[in-house]
Design an enzyme around this catalytic site. Sequence first.
Site, PDB file in Angstrom:
ATOM      1  N   ASN A   1      46.346  24.440  43.711  1.00 16.26           N
ATOM      2  CA  ASN A   1      45.886  25.034  42.451  1.00 16.26           C
ATOM      3  C   ASN A   1      47.047  25.873  41.909  1.00 16.26           C
ATOM      4  O   ASN A   1      47.313  26.959  42.414  1.00 16.26           O
ATOM      5  CB  ASN A   1      44.652  25.903  42.727  1.00 16.26           C
ATOM      6  CG  ASN A   1      44.198  26.665  41.500  1.00 16.26           C
ATOM      7  OD1 ASN A   1      44.696  26.437  40.384  1.00 16.26           O
ATOM      8  ND2 ASN A   1      43.249  27.582  41.685  1.00 16.26           N
TER       9      ASN A   1
ATOM     10  N   HIS B   1      36.029  28.682  40.074  1.00 18.38           N
ATOM     11  CA  HIS B   1      36.991  29.505  40.811  1.00 18.38           C
ATOM     12  C   HIS B   1      36.648  30.980  40.612  1.00 18.38           C
ATOM     13  O   HIS B   1      36.200  31.378  39.534  1.00 18.38           O
ATOM     14  CB  HIS B   1      38.421  29.210  40.335  1.00 18.38           C
ATOM     15  CG  HIS B   1      39.451  29.792  41.246  1.00 18.38           C
ATOM     16  ND1 HIS B   1      39.786  31.128  41.212  1.00 18.38           N
ATOM     17  CD2 HIS B   1      40.179  29.242  42.248  1.00 18.38           C
ATOM     18  CE1 HIS B   1      40.694  31.359  42.159  1.00 18.38           C
ATOM     19  NE2 HIS B   1      40.949  30.228  42.791  1.00 18.38           N
TER      20      HIS B   1
ATOM     21  N   LYS C   1      47.277  27.395  39.192  1.00 21.19           N
ATOM     22  CA  LYS C   1      46.822  28.507  38.341  1.00 21.19           C
ATOM     23  C   LYS C   1      47.668  28.558  37.059  1.00 21.19           C
ATOM     24  O   LYS C   1      48.100  27.503  36.590  1.00 21.19           O
ATOM     25  CB  LYS C   1      46.857  29.826  39.125  1.00 21.19           C
ATOM     26  CG  LYS C   1      46.096  29.690  40.454  1.00 21.19           C
ATOM     27  CD  LYS C   1      45.795  30.988  41.121  1.00 21.19           C
ATOM     28  CE  LYS C   1      45.016  30.728  42.412  1.00 21.19           C
ATOM     29  NZ  LYS C   1      44.607  31.927  43.107  1.00 21.19           N
TER      30      LYS C   1
ATOM     31  N   GLU D   1      38.415  33.426  40.036  1.00 20.25           N
ATOM     32  CA  GLU D   1      39.120  34.054  38.903  1.00 20.25           C
ATOM     33  C   GLU D   1      38.398  33.767  37.595  1.00 20.25           C
ATOM     34  O   GLU D   1      38.444  34.566  36.657  1.00 20.25           O
ATOM     35  CB  GLU D   1      40.584  33.574  38.882  1.00 20.25           C
ATOM     36  CG  GLU D   1      41.386  34.260  39.991  1.00 20.25           C
ATOM     37  CD  GLU D   1      42.521  33.441  40.571  1.00 20.25           C
ATOM     38  OE1 GLU D   1      42.935  32.452  39.943  1.00 20.25           O
ATOM     39  OE2 GLU D   1      42.997  33.795  41.664  1.00 20.25           O
TER      40      GLU D   1
ATOM     41  N   SER E   1      45.117  32.489  50.739  1.00 23.62           N
ATOM     42  CA  SER E   1      46.295  32.783  51.564  1.00 23.62           C
ATOM     43  C   SER E   1      46.548  31.738  52.638  1.00 23.62           C
ATOM     44  O   SER E   1      47.008  32.078  53.736  1.00 23.62           O
ATOM     45  CB  SER E   1      46.185  34.184  52.185  1.00 23.62           C
ATOM     46  OG  SER E   1      46.202  35.161  51.155  1.00 23.62           O
TER      47      SER E   1
ATOM     48  N   GLY F   1      45.502  35.397  47.401  1.00 26.07           N
ATOM     49  CA  GLY F   1      46.754  36.033  46.985  1.00 26.07           C
ATOM     50  C   GLY F   1      47.063  37.344  47.688  1.00 26.07           C
ATOM     51  O   GLY F   1      47.929  38.095  47.253  1.00 26.07           O
TER      52      GLY F   1
ATOM     53  N   GLU G   1      36.407  30.068  49.294  1.00 26.69           N
ATOM     54  CA  GLU G   1      37.542  30.957  49.057  1.00 26.69           C
ATOM     55  C   GLU G   1      37.054  32.413  49.033  1.00 26.69           C
ATOM     56  O   GLU G   1      36.546  32.881  48.012  1.00 26.69           O
ATOM     57  CB  GLU G   1      38.191  30.636  47.706  1.00 26.69           C
ATOM     58  CG  GLU G   1      38.696  29.222  47.577  1.00 26.69           C
ATOM     59  CD  GLU G   1      39.813  29.101  46.552  1.00 26.69           C
ATOM     60  OE1 GLU G   1      40.878  28.611  46.913  1.00 26.69           O
ATOM     61  OE2 GLU G   1      39.626  29.522  45.393  1.00 26.69           O
TER      62      GLU G   1
HETATM   63  P1  13P Z   1      46.347  31.746  47.292  1.00 26.37           P
HETATM   64  O1  13P Z   1      46.677  30.553  48.153  1.00 26.37           O
HETATM   65  O2  13P Z   1      47.494  32.151  46.413  1.00 26.37           O
HETATM   66  O3  13P Z   1      45.757  32.848  48.075  1.00 26.37           O
HETATM   67  O4  13P Z   1      45.215  31.249  46.255  1.00 26.37           O
HETATM   68  C1  13P Z   1      44.104  30.606  46.732  1.00 26.37           C
HETATM   69  C2  13P Z   1      43.327  30.083  45.580  1.00 26.37           C
HETATM   70  O5  13P Z   1      42.750  30.846  44.817  1.00 26.37           O
HETATM   71  C3  13P Z   1      43.295  28.629  45.376  1.00 26.37           C
HETATM   72  O6  13P Z   1      42.357  28.266  44.432  1.00 26.37           O
END
Ligand code: 13P
Length: 253
Positions: A10, A98, A12, A100, A214, A174, A168
């Site tokens: 992803n 997601h 982002k 976010e 992560s 992150g 997740e």
């Molecule tokens: P990270 O791997 O940067 O922690 O992000 C995970 C994520 O949100 C994938 O959708």
Amino acid sequence: MVRKTLIAGNWKMNGLLEDGVALAKGVKEEFKKTGRRDCEVLVCPPFTLLTSVKKAVKGSRVMVGAQDCHYAEKGAHTGDVSPVMLKNVGCDYVIVGHSERRTNHHETNELIAQKAASAIKAGLKVIICIGETEKERDAGQTIDVCTKQIMGSVPEIATAQNTVIAYEPVWAIGTGRTPTTAEVEEVHAAIRKVVSKKLGRANANKMRILYGGSMKPTNAKELIALPDVDGGLIGGASLKVADFMAIIAASKQ
Ligand code: 13P
């Protein structure tokens, strides 16, 4: 193997034309070299790069997905993109729900289920994301929260063929922090039980459940080796060819 491992990147809101295409080409070339067929690889760039990335991975088994969609097919929805449009430019998958988007755009389970249903009807596969916040984990509500999210955001038409769940934990995204492998397996096994209740045992046994948050070359092997973990949804580490390929390599059972 009942469930084929899926390693999904992803990206982002990252990537301009040149570096996005270079990243996609890098993944394509390196994945081709492995000759592996026991694992599926997916990259999910921002909307602006979908067409170029699709072109860049042509001739390989690397798939392309979007990071969100609207539930409507078309119409007066300024700034939105429909599943039919995504299918039209060659997308195989779309991520919905997601954390976010749940947080920044106040997306509800109901809305996510609508998006997932429309995407499936348009011929896309969906990755539906769920996961608890740190506060919810500390309060011992992880399984409850995930259960509610699955019951509410997985549509009735979901099957093991058209749907993937990504667990997740919000606090692991992150941050460089992850739950222990025992904690991850506990949640994944619980998720499979809830899917069984909602969609039947056959779908639950075959549905892929990815871990995200992560995931890196250093921890991917132990996470993906867990019985109910069927791959990863990777953010930061999917932006570098070497890291993403190392995670793919770690998925070899
Ligand atoms: P990270 O791997 O940067 O922690 O992000 C995970 C994520 O949100 C994938 O959708």
